[in-house]
Write a protein that holds these residues in place. Structure first.
Motif, short mmCIF file in Angstrom:
data_model
loop_
_atom_site.label_atom_id
_atom_site.label_comp_id
_atom_site.label_asym_id
_atom_site.label_seq_id
_atom_site.Cartn_x
_atom_site.Cartn_y
_atom_site.Cartn_z
N ARG A 462 5.32 -17.03 -2.14
CA ARG A 462 5.37 -18.45 -2.55
C ARG A 462 5.41 -18.56 -4.08
O ARG A 462 6.21 -19.32 -4.64
N GLU A 463 4.55 -17.82 -4.76
CA GLU A 463 4.50 -17.89 -6.22
C GLU A 463 5.80 -17.38 -6.84
O GLU A 463 6.26 -17.91 -7.87
N SER A 464 6.42 -16.36 -6.21
CA SER A 464 7.71 -15.87 -6.72
C SER A 464 8.77 -16.94 -6.61
O SER A 464 9.56 -17.15 -7.55
N GLY A 465 8.80 -17.63 -5.47
CA GLY A 465 9.79 -18.69 -5.29
C GLY A 465 9.59 -19.86 -6.22
O GLY A 465 10.56 -20.54 -6.59
N GLU A 466 8.35 -20.10 -6.64
CA GLU A 466 8.04 -21.24 -7.52
C GLU A 466 7.95 -20.83 -8.98
O GLU A 466 7.60 -21.65 -9.83
N ASN A 467 8.24 -19.55 -9.28
CA ASN A 467 8.09 -19.02 -10.64
C ASN A 467 6.69 -19.29 -11.19
O ASN A 467 6.51 -19.71 -12.34
N ALA A 468 5.69 -19.06 -10.34
CA ALA A 468 4.31 -19.37 -10.71
C ALA A 468 3.41 -18.15 -10.60
O ALA A 468 2.20 -18.28 -10.37
N LEU A 469 3.97 -16.96 -10.79
CA LEU A 469 3.17 -15.75 -10.68
C LEU A 469 2.18 -15.66 -11.85
O LEU A 469 2.52 -15.99 -12.99
N PRO A 470 0.95 -15.21 -11.58
CA PRO A 470 0.01 -14.97 -12.68
C PRO A 470 0.55 -13.88 -13.61
O PRO A 470 1.41 -13.09 -13.22
N PRO A 471 0.04 -13.82 -14.84
CA PRO A 471 0.51 -12.78 -15.78
C PRO A 471 0.25 -11.38 -15.22
O PRO A 471 -0.77 -11.13 -14.58
N ASP A 472 1.20 -10.48 -15.46
CA ASP A 472 1.09 -9.05 -15.09
C ASP A 472 0.97 -8.84 -13.58
O ASP A 472 0.45 -7.81 -13.14
N VAL A 473 1.45 -9.78 -12.79
CA VAL A 473 1.44 -9.65 -11.33
C VAL A 473 2.87 -9.58 -10.84
O VAL A 473 3.72 -10.39 -11.23
N HIS A 474 3.16 -8.62 -9.99
CA HIS A 474 4.51 -8.46 -9.44
C HIS A 474 4.73 -9.46 -8.31
O HIS A 474 3.82 -9.76 -7.53
#
Length: 522
Positions: A462-474
Protein backbone atom coordinates in the motif's frame (compact mmCIF):
# COMPACT_ATOMS: atom_id res chain seq x y z
CA UNK A 1 14.33 -19.28 -11.45
CA UNK A 2 11.54 -21.73 -10.58
CA UNK A 3 8.27 -19.81 -10.88
CA UNK A 4 5.72 -22.55 -10.15
CA UNK A 5 5.35 -26.14 -9.04
CA UNK A 6 2.50 -28.50 -9.95
CA UNK A 7 1.88 -31.59 -7.83
CA UNK A 8 -0.39 -34.59 -8.35
CA UNK A 9 -0.94 -37.76 -6.27
CA UNK A 10 1.59 -36.81 -3.60
CA UNK A 11 0.62 -37.32 0.06
CA UNK A 12 -2.69 -35.48 0.65
CA UNK A 13 -2.76 -34.06 -2.89
CA UNK A 14 -4.90 -36.02 -5.34
CA UNK A 15 -5.90 -33.85 -8.30
CA UNK A 16 -3.18 -31.65 -9.71
CA UNK A 17 -2.57 -28.37 -7.92
CA UNK A 18 -0.37 -25.44 -8.92
CA UNK A 19 1.58 -23.18 -6.57
CA UNK A 20 2.95 -20.01 -8.13
CA UNK A 21 6.30 -19.17 -6.57
CA UNK A 22 6.79 -15.42 -6.40
CA UNK A 23 9.85 -13.86 -4.74
CA UNK A 24 7.87 -14.16 -1.47
CA UNK A 25 5.44 -17.08 -1.24
CA UNK A 26 3.35 -17.52 1.92
CA UNK A 27 1.51 -20.78 2.62
CA UNK A 28 -1.46 -20.35 4.97
CA UNK A 29 -4.01 -22.82 6.28
CA UNK A 30 -5.11 -24.75 9.34
CA UNK A 31 -2.94 -27.45 10.89
CA UNK A 32 -2.69 -30.55 8.67
CA UNK A 33 -4.14 -28.62 5.73
CA UNK A 34 -1.23 -29.44 3.41
CA UNK A 35 1.20 -26.55 3.85
CA UNK A 36 4.11 -28.81 4.71
CA UNK A 37 3.19 -31.11 1.82
CA UNK A 38 4.26 -28.41 -0.64
CA UNK A 39 7.67 -28.20 1.02
CA UNK A 40 7.90 -32.01 1.16
CA UNK A 41 7.28 -32.12 -2.59
CA UNK A 42 10.33 -29.89 -3.09
CA UNK A 43 12.35 -32.28 -0.95
CA UNK A 44 11.17 -35.29 -2.94
CA UNK A 45 11.88 -33.63 -6.29
CA UNK A 46 15.37 -32.88 -5.02
CA UNK A 47 15.85 -36.52 -3.99
CA UNK A 48 14.78 -37.68 -7.46
CA UNK A 49 16.75 -35.23 -9.59
CA UNK A 50 19.87 -34.85 -7.44
CA UNK A 51 20.25 -38.25 -5.78
CA UNK A 52 18.11 -40.48 -8.06
CA UNK A 53 16.35 -41.60 -4.89
CA UNK A 54 12.79 -42.47 -5.92
CA UNK A 55 11.88 -44.35 -2.73
CA UNK A 56 12.91 -41.58 -0.33
CA UNK A 57 12.44 -41.69 3.42
CA UNK A 58 14.92 -39.39 5.19
CA UNK A 59 15.88 -36.60 2.80
CA UNK A 60 19.31 -35.06 2.46
CA UNK A 61 18.10 -31.47 2.72
CA UNK A 62 15.51 -32.28 5.40
CA UNK A 63 17.73 -34.08 7.88
CA UNK A 64 15.89 -35.26 10.99
CA UNK A 65 12.78 -33.21 10.20
CA UNK A 66 11.76 -34.74 6.86
CA UNK A 67 11.05 -38.48 6.73
CA UNK A 68 8.81 -39.19 3.75
CA UNK A 69 8.54 -42.90 4.57
CA UNK A 70 9.09 -44.25 1.06
CA UNK A 71 6.92 -44.30 -2.08
CA UNK A 72 4.31 -46.63 -0.58
CA UNK A 73 3.73 -44.08 2.16
CA UNK A 74 3.65 -40.80 0.23
CA UNK A 75 1.80 -41.78 -2.95
CA UNK A 76 -1.76 -40.48 -2.48
CA UNK A 77 -3.97 -42.83 -0.43
CA UNK A 78 -1.07 -45.33 -0.58
CA UNK A 79 -2.55 -46.39 -3.92
CA UNK A 80 0.28 -47.97 -5.92
CA UNK A 81 -1.72 -47.67 -9.13
CA UNK A 82 -1.40 -43.89 -8.95
CA UNK A 83 1.46 -41.95 -10.55
CA UNK A 84 3.15 -39.00 -8.86
CA UNK A 85 3.56 -35.96 -11.10
CA UNK A 86 5.96 -33.12 -10.24
CA UNK A 87 6.12 -30.25 -12.69
CA UNK A 88 8.32 -27.15 -12.49
CA UNK A 89 7.97 -23.90 -14.43
CA UNK A 90 11.17 -22.00 -15.16
CA UNK A 91 11.88 -18.41 -16.05
CA UNK A 92 15.25 -17.62 -17.60
CA UNK A 93 16.24 -13.98 -17.08
CA UNK A 94 18.04 -12.07 -19.80
CA UNK A 95 21.59 -13.35 -19.98
CA UNK A 96 20.85 -16.85 -18.69
CA UNK A 97 20.86 -19.59 -21.31
CA UNK A 98 20.07 -23.26 -21.56
CA UNK A 99 23.26 -25.17 -20.70
CA UNK A 100 25.39 -26.92 -23.28
CA UNK A 101 26.16 -30.64 -23.19
CA UNK A 102 29.46 -32.07 -24.24
CA UNK A 103 30.53 -29.46 -26.78
CA UNK A 104 31.20 -25.75 -26.95
CA UNK A 105 28.90 -23.40 -28.83
CA UNK A 106 31.40 -23.30 -31.71
CA UNK A 107 30.57 -26.12 -34.08
CA UNK A 108 30.14 -26.37 -37.86
CA UNK A 109 26.46 -27.27 -37.80
CA UNK A 110 23.36 -25.92 -36.12
CA UNK A 111 24.58 -22.36 -35.48
CA UNK A 112 21.15 -20.83 -36.10
CA UNK A 113 19.51 -23.40 -33.82
CA UNK A 114 21.99 -22.74 -31.04
CA UNK A 115 21.39 -19.01 -31.34
CA UNK A 116 17.64 -19.57 -31.15
CA UNK A 117 17.99 -21.69 -28.01
CA UNK A 118 20.04 -18.91 -26.41
CA UNK A 119 16.87 -16.79 -26.35
CA UNK A 120 14.55 -19.25 -24.60
CA UNK A 121 12.91 -17.43 -21.68
CA UNK A 122 10.42 -19.95 -20.23
CA UNK A 123 10.34 -23.73 -19.92
CA UNK A 124 8.58 -26.44 -17.91
CA UNK A 125 9.87 -29.81 -16.76
CA UNK A 126 7.72 -32.68 -15.50
CA UNK A 127 8.69 -36.03 -14.02
CA UNK A 128 6.26 -38.91 -13.58
CA UNK A 129 7.09 -41.58 -10.98
CA UNK A 130 5.12 -44.83 -11.00
CA UNK A 131 5.29 -48.12 -9.09
CA UNK A 132 6.45 -51.32 -10.75
CA UNK A 133 4.64 -54.30 -9.19
CA UNK A 134 6.94 -56.70 -10.99
CA UNK A 135 10.12 -55.06 -9.69
CA UNK A 136 8.53 -53.92 -6.40
CA UNK A 137 9.99 -50.44 -6.66
CA UNK A 138 9.20 -47.00 -8.05
CA UNK A 139 10.58 -45.92 -11.41
CA UNK A 140 10.62 -42.80 -13.57
CA UNK A 141 7.98 -43.45 -16.19
CA UNK A 142 8.23 -40.15 -18.07
CA UNK A 143 10.33 -37.02 -18.28
CA UNK A 144 8.66 -34.22 -20.24
CA UNK A 145 9.89 -30.78 -21.34
CA UNK A 146 8.01 -27.79 -22.75
CA UNK A 147 9.59 -24.61 -24.08
CA UNK A 148 7.44 -21.49 -24.19
CA UNK A 149 4.28 -23.52 -23.71
CA UNK A 150 4.88 -26.19 -26.37
CA UNK A 151 6.20 -29.72 -25.91
CA UNK A 152 9.70 -30.31 -27.30
CA UNK A 153 10.50 -33.75 -25.98
CA UNK A 154 9.28 -36.71 -23.95
CA UNK A 155 11.37 -39.50 -22.47
CA UNK A 156 9.37 -42.64 -21.70
CA UNK A 157 10.52 -45.95 -20.26
CA UNK A 158 9.50 -49.14 -18.48
CA UNK A 159 11.18 -50.81 -15.49
CA UNK A 160 12.02 -53.82 -17.67
CA UNK A 161 14.88 -51.88 -19.30
CA UNK A 162 16.16 -49.58 -16.54
CA UNK A 163 18.92 -47.98 -18.60
CA UNK A 164 17.03 -47.51 -21.85
CA UNK A 165 14.31 -45.08 -22.83
CA UNK A 166 12.55 -43.83 -25.92
CA UNK A 167 12.87 -40.12 -26.68
CA UNK A 168 10.07 -38.50 -28.64
CA UNK A 169 11.24 -35.21 -30.22
CA UNK A 170 9.08 -32.46 -31.73
CA UNK A 171 10.02 -31.46 -35.28
CA UNK A 172 7.68 -28.47 -35.65
CA UNK A 173 8.29 -26.56 -32.41
CA UNK A 174 8.18 -22.78 -33.09
CA UNK A 175 11.60 -22.18 -31.53
CA UNK A 176 13.25 -24.71 -33.82
CA UNK A 177 11.46 -23.59 -36.95
CA UNK A 178 11.80 -19.83 -36.82
CA UNK A 179 12.90 -18.49 -40.21
CA UNK A 180 15.41 -15.65 -40.50
CA UNK A 181 13.71 -12.47 -41.75
CA UNK A 182 15.31 -12.80 -45.17
CA UNK A 183 14.54 -16.50 -45.63
CA UNK A 184 12.09 -17.86 -48.18
CA UNK A 185 9.10 -19.21 -46.21
CA UNK A 186 9.07 -22.27 -48.44
CA UNK A 187 12.69 -23.11 -47.63
CA UNK A 188 13.06 -25.81 -44.93
CA UNK A 189 14.43 -24.47 -41.68
CA UNK A 190 17.85 -25.56 -40.49
CA UNK A 191 16.25 -27.88 -37.93
CA UNK A 192 13.91 -29.64 -40.38
CA UNK A 193 16.71 -29.95 -42.94
CA UNK A 194 19.03 -31.42 -40.32
CA UNK A 195 16.47 -34.02 -39.25
CA UNK A 196 15.64 -34.87 -42.88
CA UNK A 197 19.32 -35.42 -43.66
CA UNK A 198 19.97 -37.58 -40.60
CA UNK A 199 16.60 -39.38 -40.45
CA UNK A 200 15.11 -39.27 -43.95
CA UNK A 201 12.28 -41.67 -43.02
CA UNK A 202 11.22 -39.83 -39.84
CA UNK A 203 7.55 -38.80 -39.51
CA UNK A 204 6.75 -35.13 -40.26
CA UNK A 205 5.78 -34.07 -36.70
CA UNK A 206 7.58 -36.27 -34.18
CA UNK A 207 10.50 -38.65 -34.38
CA UNK A 208 11.74 -41.26 -31.91
CA UNK A 209 15.25 -41.99 -30.70
CA UNK A 210 16.24 -44.96 -28.50
CA UNK A 211 18.53 -43.45 -25.87
CA UNK A 212 20.46 -44.52 -22.82
CA UNK A 213 19.08 -43.23 -19.51
CA UNK A 214 20.18 -43.36 -15.88
CA UNK A 215 17.02 -44.70 -14.25
CA UNK A 216 14.36 -45.55 -16.83
CA UNK A 217 13.15 -42.16 -18.14
CA UNK A 218 15.41 -40.12 -15.84
CA UNK A 219 18.27 -38.82 -18.00
CA UNK A 220 21.79 -37.99 -16.94
CA UNK A 221 21.60 -34.23 -16.57
CA UNK A 222 25.36 -33.78 -16.78
CA UNK A 223 26.66 -35.94 -19.60
CA UNK A 224 23.57 -35.77 -21.82
CA UNK A 225 21.67 -38.41 -23.78
CA UNK A 226 23.50 -41.00 -25.83
CA UNK A 227 21.96 -42.70 -28.86
CA UNK A 228 24.36 -45.41 -30.15
CA UNK A 229 21.78 -46.80 -32.59
CA UNK A 230 21.54 -43.46 -34.39
CA UNK A 231 25.25 -43.53 -35.20
CA UNK A 232 25.09 -47.19 -36.19
CA UNK A 233 22.41 -46.49 -38.79
CA UNK A 234 23.50 -43.12 -40.19
CA UNK A 235 25.98 -42.90 -43.05
CA UNK A 236 29.57 -42.11 -42.07
CA UNK A 237 29.66 -38.73 -43.82
CA UNK A 238 26.52 -37.66 -41.99
CA UNK A 239 27.72 -38.57 -38.50
CA UNK A 240 29.01 -35.04 -37.72
CA UNK A 241 25.52 -33.77 -38.62
CA UNK A 242 23.94 -36.45 -36.39
CA UNK A 243 26.24 -35.39 -33.57
CA UNK A 244 25.18 -31.79 -34.03
CA UNK A 245 21.51 -32.82 -34.03
CA UNK A 246 21.99 -34.73 -30.76
CA UNK A 247 23.68 -31.69 -29.28
CA UNK A 248 20.61 -29.57 -30.08
CA UNK A 249 18.30 -32.31 -28.73
CA UNK A 250 20.27 -32.55 -25.50
CA UNK A 251 20.26 -28.83 -25.00
CA UNK A 252 16.54 -28.32 -25.52
CA UNK A 253 15.37 -31.50 -23.75
CA UNK A 254 17.89 -31.80 -20.92
CA UNK A 255 18.80 -28.13 -20.52
CA UNK A 256 15.63 -27.12 -18.61
CA UNK A 257 15.88 -30.24 -16.43
CA UNK A 258 19.47 -29.44 -15.52
CA UNK A 259 18.47 -25.90 -14.49
CA UNK A 260 15.71 -27.28 -12.24
CA UNK A 261 18.09 -29.86 -10.79
CA UNK A 262 20.71 -27.22 -10.00
CA UNK A 263 18.18 -25.00 -8.22
CA UNK A 264 16.96 -27.95 -6.13
CA UNK A 265 20.52 -29.09 -5.38
CA UNK A 266 21.12 -25.75 -3.62
CA UNK A 267 17.64 -25.79 -2.00
CA UNK A 268 17.80 -24.68 1.63
CA UNK A 269 15.26 -25.75 4.25
CA UNK A 270 14.90 -24.41 7.79
CA UNK A 271 12.66 -26.55 9.95
CA UNK A 272 10.10 -25.40 12.54
CA UNK A 273 12.33 -26.03 15.58
CA UNK A 274 15.72 -24.36 15.46
CA UNK A 275 18.52 -25.52 17.76
CA UNK A 276 20.72 -23.42 20.02
CA UNK A 277 24.47 -23.90 19.61
CA UNK A 278 26.10 -25.53 22.67
CA UNK A 279 28.29 -23.48 24.97
CA UNK A 280 31.49 -24.99 23.58
CA UNK A 281 30.31 -24.53 19.99
CA UNK A 282 32.85 -24.62 17.18
CA UNK A 283 31.81 -24.20 13.58
CA UNK A 284 33.00 -26.84 11.09
CA UNK A 285 35.75 -25.81 8.70
CA UNK A 286 33.62 -26.47 5.64
CA UNK A 287 29.93 -25.57 5.15
CA UNK A 288 27.39 -28.37 5.52
CA UNK A 289 24.06 -27.40 3.88
CA UNK A 290 22.16 -30.10 5.82
CA UNK A 291 22.82 -28.15 9.03
CA UNK A 292 20.34 -25.50 7.89
CA UNK A 293 17.52 -27.91 8.77
CA UNK A 294 18.00 -27.23 12.48
CA UNK A 295 19.20 -23.68 11.90
CA UNK A 296 22.64 -24.51 13.28
CA UNK A 297 24.26 -23.61 9.94
CA UNK A 298 23.31 -20.00 10.62
CA UNK A 299 25.59 -20.03 13.66
CA UNK A 300 28.28 -21.64 11.47
CA UNK A 301 27.94 -18.66 9.13
CA UNK A 302 28.20 -16.16 11.98
CA UNK A 303 31.26 -17.84 13.49
CA UNK A 304 33.02 -18.16 10.13
CA UNK A 305 31.76 -14.93 8.59
CA UNK A 306 33.34 -11.52 8.43
CA UNK A 307 32.56 -8.50 10.58
CA UNK A 308 30.16 -7.06 8.01
CA UNK A 309 27.89 -10.11 8.34
CA UNK A 310 27.89 -9.82 12.14
CA UNK A 311 27.15 -6.13 12.05
CA UNK A 312 24.28 -6.47 9.60
CA UNK A 313 22.61 -9.33 11.46
CA UNK A 314 23.13 -7.43 14.71
CA UNK A 315 21.50 -4.32 13.25
CA UNK A 316 18.46 -6.29 12.16
CA UNK A 317 18.13 -7.81 15.62
CA UNK A 318 18.64 -4.62 17.58
CA UNK A 319 17.16 -1.71 15.63
CA UNK A 320 13.60 -0.69 16.68
CA UNK A 321 12.78 0.05 13.02
CA UNK A 322 13.67 -3.51 12.01
CA UNK A 323 13.11 -6.64 14.11
CA UNK A 324 13.38 -4.86 17.47
CA UNK A 325 14.58 -8.05 19.16
CA UNK A 326 16.58 -6.00 21.65
CA UNK A 327 20.08 -7.40 21.18
CA UNK A 328 23.12 -7.11 18.96
CA UNK A 329 26.08 -9.41 18.23
CA UNK A 330 29.65 -9.28 19.44
CA UNK A 331 32.42 -11.65 18.42
CA UNK A 332 35.54 -12.10 20.52
CA UNK A 333 38.71 -13.88 19.46
CA UNK A 334 41.02 -15.53 21.96
CA UNK A 335 43.68 -18.17 22.51
CA UNK A 336 43.54 -20.81 25.21
CA UNK A 337 46.37 -21.39 27.64
CA UNK A 338 46.11 -24.37 30.00
CA UNK A 339 46.46 -23.72 33.74
CA UNK A 340 49.33 -26.18 34.14
CA UNK A 341 51.20 -24.80 31.13
CA UNK A 342 54.68 -23.52 32.18
CA UNK A 343 53.97 -20.20 30.49
CA UNK A 344 50.85 -19.80 32.60
CA UNK A 345 52.92 -20.42 35.72
CA UNK A 346 55.42 -17.78 34.64
CA UNK A 347 52.57 -15.34 33.93
CA UNK A 348 51.15 -15.90 37.39
CA UNK A 349 54.60 -15.28 38.97
CA UNK A 350 55.21 -12.22 36.84
CA UNK A 351 58.24 -13.65 35.02
CA UNK A 352 56.72 -14.56 31.66
CA UNK A 353 58.23 -11.62 29.84
CA UNK A 354 61.75 -11.56 31.15
CA UNK A 355 64.15 -10.76 28.35
CA UNK A 356 65.41 -14.35 28.18
CA UNK A 357 61.88 -15.82 27.85
CA UNK A 358 60.15 -13.19 25.69
CA UNK A 359 60.99 -14.59 22.26
CA UNK A 360 60.21 -18.16 23.29
CA UNK A 361 56.86 -17.11 24.78
CA UNK A 362 56.01 -15.08 21.68
CA UNK A 363 56.67 -18.02 19.37
CA UNK A 364 54.63 -20.35 21.54
CA UNK A 365 51.65 -17.97 21.65
CA UNK A 366 51.78 -17.49 17.88
CA UNK A 367 51.35 -21.23 17.38
CA UNK A 368 48.18 -21.43 19.48
CA UNK A 369 44.97 -21.55 17.40
CA UNK A 370 42.64 -18.55 17.43
CA UNK A 371 39.20 -19.38 18.75
CA UNK A 372 35.99 -17.42 18.51
CA UNK A 373 33.15 -16.84 20.89
CA UNK A 374 29.90 -15.15 19.92
CA UNK A 375 27.82 -13.13 22.37
CA UNK A 376 24.35 -11.63 22.11
CA UNK A 377 24.44 -8.31 23.93
CA UNK A 378 21.29 -6.81 25.45
CA UNK A 379 20.65 -3.40 23.89
CA UNK A 380 19.52 -1.79 27.14
CA UNK A 381 21.62 -3.41 29.88
CA UNK A 382 24.73 -4.33 27.93
CA UNK A 383 24.70 -7.84 29.43
CA UNK A 384 26.40 -10.32 27.08
CA UNK A 385 25.11 -13.90 26.85
CA UNK A 386 26.21 -16.94 24.93
CA UNK A 387 23.71 -18.08 22.28
CA UNK A 388 22.94 -21.14 24.39
CA UNK A 389 21.73 -18.90 27.25
CA UNK A 390 19.37 -16.54 25.39
CA UNK A 391 15.59 -16.93 25.25
CA UNK A 392 13.83 -19.21 22.79
CA UNK A 393 12.58 -16.35 20.64
CA UNK A 394 16.06 -15.05 19.82
CA UNK A 395 17.43 -18.53 19.15
CA UNK A 396 14.54 -19.20 16.75
CA UNK A 397 14.77 -15.97 14.76
CA UNK A 398 18.56 -15.75 14.28
CA UNK A 399 18.73 -18.62 11.70
CA UNK A 400 15.93 -16.99 9.70
CA UNK A 401 17.73 -13.63 9.68
CA UNK A 402 21.07 -15.11 8.64
CA UNK A 403 19.53 -17.31 5.93
CA UNK A 404 17.57 -14.49 4.32
CA UNK A 405 20.39 -11.93 4.43
CA UNK A 406 23.09 -14.27 3.10
CA UNK A 407 24.56 -13.31 -0.26
CA UNK A 408 23.75 -15.66 -3.16
CA UNK A 409 20.84 -17.10 -1.22
CA UNK A 410 19.33 -20.18 -2.96
CA UNK A 411 15.69 -21.26 -3.09
CA UNK A 412 14.77 -21.23 0.60
CA UNK A 413 11.85 -22.72 2.54
CA UNK A 414 11.17 -21.86 6.18
CA UNK A 415 8.55 -23.43 8.41
CA UNK A 416 7.01 -21.16 11.04
CA UNK A 417 9.52 -18.29 11.01
CA UNK A 418 7.41 -16.57 13.67
CA UNK A 419 7.79 -19.35 16.23
CA UNK A 420 8.33 -18.07 19.81
CA UNK A 421 8.75 -14.43 18.75
CA UNK A 422 6.84 -11.32 19.77
CA UNK A 423 4.30 -9.77 17.32
CA UNK A 424 6.61 -6.75 16.93
CA UNK A 425 9.32 -9.10 15.68
CA UNK A 426 6.85 -10.87 13.40
CA UNK A 427 6.00 -7.67 11.53
CA UNK A 428 9.73 -7.01 11.19
CA UNK A 429 10.10 -10.36 9.44
CA UNK A 430 8.01 -8.83 6.67
CA UNK A 431 10.63 -6.14 6.06
CA UNK A 432 13.36 -8.78 6.31
CA UNK A 433 11.66 -10.73 3.51
CA UNK A 434 11.48 -7.62 1.35
CA UNK A 435 15.22 -7.08 1.93
CA UNK A 436 15.81 -10.70 0.84
CA UNK A 437 13.85 -10.06 -2.37
CA UNK A 438 16.04 -7.06 -3.14
CA UNK A 439 19.15 -9.24 -2.89
CA UNK A 440 18.27 -12.62 -4.36
CA UNK A 441 16.79 -14.04 -7.53
CA UNK A 442 15.33 -17.16 -5.89
CA UNK A 443 11.97 -17.38 -4.08
CA UNK A 444 11.47 -17.63 -0.34
CA UNK A 445 8.67 -20.04 0.64
CA UNK A 446 7.24 -19.67 4.14
CA UNK A 447 4.79 -21.99 5.86
CA UNK A 448 3.27 -19.66 8.43
CA UNK A 449 0.33 -18.76 10.65
CA UNK A 450 1.43 -15.16 11.23
CA UNK A 451 -1.19 -12.52 10.55
CA UNK A 452 1.29 -9.87 11.70
CA UNK A 453 3.85 -10.81 9.04
CA UNK A 454 1.23 -10.71 6.29
CA UNK A 455 -0.14 -7.34 7.43
CA UNK A 456 3.33 -5.79 7.22
CA UNK A 457 3.76 -7.01 3.65
CA UNK A 458 0.33 -5.68 2.67
CA UNK A 459 1.19 -2.35 4.30
CA UNK A 460 4.41 -2.06 2.31
CA UNK A 461 2.48 -2.74 -0.91
CA UNK A 462 0.00 0.00 0.00
CA UNK A 463 2.75 2.47 0.93
CA UNK A 464 4.61 1.69 -2.31
CA UNK A 465 1.50 2.43 -4.35
CA UNK A 466 0.95 5.71 -2.48
CA UNK A 467 4.64 6.73 -2.52
CA UNK A 468 4.44 6.88 1.27
CA UNK A 469 7.24 4.53 2.31
CA UNK A 470 9.13 5.48 5.48
CA UNK A 471 12.78 6.52 4.99
CA UNK A 472 15.23 3.66 4.29
CA UNK A 473 12.39 1.13 3.87
CA UNK A 474 12.10 -0.97 0.73
CA UNK A 475 8.78 -1.20 -1.06
CA UNK A 476 6.95 -4.24 -2.38
CA UNK A 477 4.92 -4.89 -5.52
CA UNK A 478 1.88 -7.20 -5.66
CA UNK A 479 3.74 -9.19 -8.32
CA UNK A 480 6.42 -10.04 -5.73
CA UNK A 481 4.01 -11.68 -3.28
CA UNK A 482 2.10 -14.96 -3.59
CA UNK A 483 -0.40 -15.73 -0.83
CA UNK A 484 -1.68 -19.31 -0.99
CA UNK A 485 -4.39 -20.77 1.22
CA UNK A 486 -4.62 -24.55 1.58
CA UNK A 487 -7.44 -26.59 3.05
CA UNK A 488 -8.63 -30.18 3.05
CA UNK A 489 -11.71 -31.56 1.33
CA UNK A 490 -12.98 -35.06 0.69
CA UNK A 491 -11.12 -34.95 -2.63
CA UNK A 492 -7.80 -33.97 -1.05
CA UNK A 493 -5.87 -30.74 -0.60
CA UNK A 494 -7.34 -27.66 -2.25
CA UNK A 495 -5.33 -24.57 -3.16
CA UNK A 496 -6.60 -21.01 -3.38
CA UNK A 497 -4.24 -18.32 -4.67
CA UNK A 498 -5.25 -14.90 -3.40
CA UNK A 499 -4.54 -11.92 -5.65
CA UNK A 500 -3.57 -8.56 -4.17
CA UNK A 501 -4.07 -5.11 -5.69
CA UNK A 502 -1.86 -2.01 -5.56
CA UNK A 503 -3.57 -0.80 -2.38
CA UNK A 504 -2.56 -3.92 -0.47
CA UNK A 505 -6.10 -5.33 -0.45
CA UNK A 506 -7.12 -8.82 -1.47
CA UNK A 507 -8.93 -9.01 -4.80
CA UNK A 508 -10.11 -12.55 -4.03
CA UNK A 509 -12.20 -13.45 -1.00
CA UNK A 510 -10.17 -15.07 1.77
CA UNK A 511 -11.50 -18.62 2.25
CA UNK A 512 -13.47 -18.98 5.49
CA UNK A 513 -12.71 -15.35 6.35
CA UNK A 514 -9.44 -13.50 6.93
CA UNK A 515 -8.15 -14.74 10.29
CA UNK A 516 -11.79 -14.91 11.35
CA UNK A 517 -11.00 -16.21 14.83
CA UNK A 518 -10.50 -12.61 15.99
CA UNK A 519 -14.09 -11.39 15.53
CA UNK A 520 -15.92 -13.75 17.95
CA UNK A 521 -13.30 -13.08 20.62
CA UNK A 522 -13.74 -9.30 20.58
Amino acid sequence: MITAIEIENFKGIADRIRIDLKPITLLFGANSSGKSTIIHALHYAREVLVRQNLDADRTEAGGEFIDLGGFRNFVHNRDLDREIHLRFALSLPEGEMLPYFGRSSEQPYGETLLDLLNHVRTAEVEIVIAWSRAAERPYVKQYLVDIDGSRVGTLAATPDTPHQAMLLVERLHPWLNAQPDSADPDTPTEWRQMVDDVLPDAPPKWFELPVEARHEALPSLDSGLSCPKLFEDVELEKQPLAESMMHVVNRMVLGPGKLVRDVLRAFRYIGPLREKPPRAFEAPRFPDPSRWTTGIAAWDTLYNGNRDVLEEVGEWLSEPSRLAAGCWLRMTEYKELEVDNPLMSQLMLGHAFDDTDLEEARQYLQQLPVRRRLFLVDRESGVALLPHDVGEGISQIVPVVVALLEQNRPLTAVEQPELHVHPAVQVGIGDLLIEAVERGEFPVVLETHSEHLLLRLLRRIRESGENALPPDVHGLSPSDLSVVFLDLSDAGIRVTSLRIDETGEFIDRWPQGFFEERLPEV
